[in-house]
Design an enzyme around this catalytic site. Sequence first.
Site, PDB file in Angstrom:
ATOM      1  N   SER A   1       0.788  -1.237   0.000  1.00 32.22           N
ATOM      2  CA  SER A   1       0.000   0.000   0.000  1.00 32.22           C
ATOM      3  C   SER A   1       0.817   1.284   0.000  1.00 32.22           C
ATOM      4  O   SER A   1       0.241   2.379  -0.038  1.00 32.22           O
ATOM      5  CB  SER A   1      -0.953   0.007   1.196  1.00 32.22           C
ATOM      6  OG  SER A   1      -2.015  -0.885   0.979  1.00 32.22           O
TER       7      SER A   1
ATOM      8  N   LYS B   1       2.958   6.518   5.265  1.00 34.37           N
ATOM      9  CA  LYS B   1       2.145   5.469   4.657  1.00 34.37           C
ATOM     10  C   LYS B   1       2.717   4.132   5.069  1.00 34.37           C
ATOM     11  O   LYS B   1       3.939   3.949   5.116  1.00 34.37           O
ATOM     12  CB  LYS B   1       2.141   5.569   3.122  1.00 34.37           C
ATOM     13  CG  LYS B   1       1.128   4.638   2.467  1.00 34.37           C
ATOM     14  CD  LYS B   1      -0.290   5.096   2.746  1.00 34.37           C
ATOM     15  CE  LYS B   1      -1.301   3.999   2.470  1.00 34.37           C
ATOM     16  NZ  LYS B   1      -1.352   2.974   3.550  1.00 34.37           N
TER      17      LYS B   1
ATOM     18  N   LYS C   1      -0.161   3.706  -2.629  1.00 34.23           N
ATOM     19  CA  LYS C   1      -1.231   4.707  -2.523  1.00 34.23           C
ATOM     20  C   LYS C   1      -0.693   6.136  -2.442  1.00 34.23           C
ATOM     21  O   LYS C   1      -1.434   7.086  -2.729  1.00 34.23           O
ATOM     22  CB  LYS C   1      -2.117   4.387  -1.325  1.00 34.23           C
ATOM     23  CG  LYS C   1      -2.909   3.088  -1.467  1.00 34.23           C
ATOM     24  CD  LYS C   1      -3.795   2.846  -0.254  1.00 34.23           C
ATOM     25  CE  LYS C   1      -4.684   1.627  -0.433  1.00 34.23           C
ATOM     26  NZ  LYS C   1      -3.975   0.363  -0.220  1.00 34.23           N
TER      27      LYS C   1
ATOM     28  N   SER D   1      -5.608   3.222   4.574  1.00 35.30           N
ATOM     29  CA  SER D   1      -5.202   2.292   3.521  1.00 35.30           C
ATOM     30  C   SER D   1      -6.387   1.532   2.926  1.00 35.30           C
ATOM     31  O   SER D   1      -6.273   0.351   2.595  1.00 35.30           O
ATOM     32  CB  SER D   1      -4.151   1.303   4.047  1.00 35.30           C
ATOM     33  OG  SER D   1      -3.255   0.940   3.028  1.00 35.30           O
TER      34      SER D   1
END
Length: 310
Positions: free
Chosen positions: A67, A231, A70, A124
């Site tokens: 992720s 993140k 993203k 997420s």
Amino acid sequence: MPKFRVSLFSLALMLAVPFAPQAVAKTAAATTASQPEIASGSAMIVDLNTNKVIYSNHPDLVRPIASISKLMTAMVVLDARLPLDEKLKVDISQTPEMKGVYSRVRLNSEISRKDMLLLALMSSENRAAASLAHHYPGGYKAFIKAMNAKAKSLGMNNTRFVEPTGLSVHNVSTARDLTKLLIASKQYPLIGQLSTTREDMATFSNPTYTLPFRNTNHLVYRDNWNIQLTKTGFTNAAGHCLVMRTVINNKPVALVVMDAFGKYTHFADASRLRTWIETGKVMPVPAAALSYKKQKAAQMAAAGQTAQND
């Protein structure tokens, strides 16, 4: 059993030898010898004031990034300068990686583009990330093309994207490339704001319902961390990953940790590296984590260091 005894001996030796921070600046050999061991497969820390590498461990190892993808998804959305208050329908129809993936978010319900970004970055949420790509000018394929074009423009030469969520093992990068992404993220203050939000309630329409969401980075809840952007990511192939723009030793840094063992290992490695930078102390790494790292390294060597699903 002999390997276990050697690991304990090495750990005892590491803890027994005092760390001399003054020696770091004297010679390159001393710097290399004094660097801490981490549980993660690769890592890099860069001083954002000077772009100097403070720490690196296998920084050019190409691995799935889960992720962390993203972040690029958010950049491409913001580059398009689309209205953030526009209501978007939850749509995963062109993201085959989403098949069978659980989400509390209902298909075809609607929420603003800004809230989609919030859910993708803070919590997420995969359906949010996929929906952002589905509502891109030119369509889904154009979005993926824009992700790769953006990576190329940033000099991320070992990075590739095939979808917007990070579920695919073919979304790959390196710790070095991800520091470049973090450096570029300074131009996107909204990403920093949304990604460091601790928790929020999201209200959807058609039908109307509300869901609570929390940040996937546990460190944002700690007052002793100054995190400006973050993140996390996890898949079985990628392991646990963490990227942050934060402050360590009164300096803004880009921190990347990839392919960590265990649910909290990437956070522990970030703390180990911070402790080493700020105090010179080397913190021990659990034997199980080191064993995982050794096994992964052997697998990568056997595969010629290509990103494969484990």
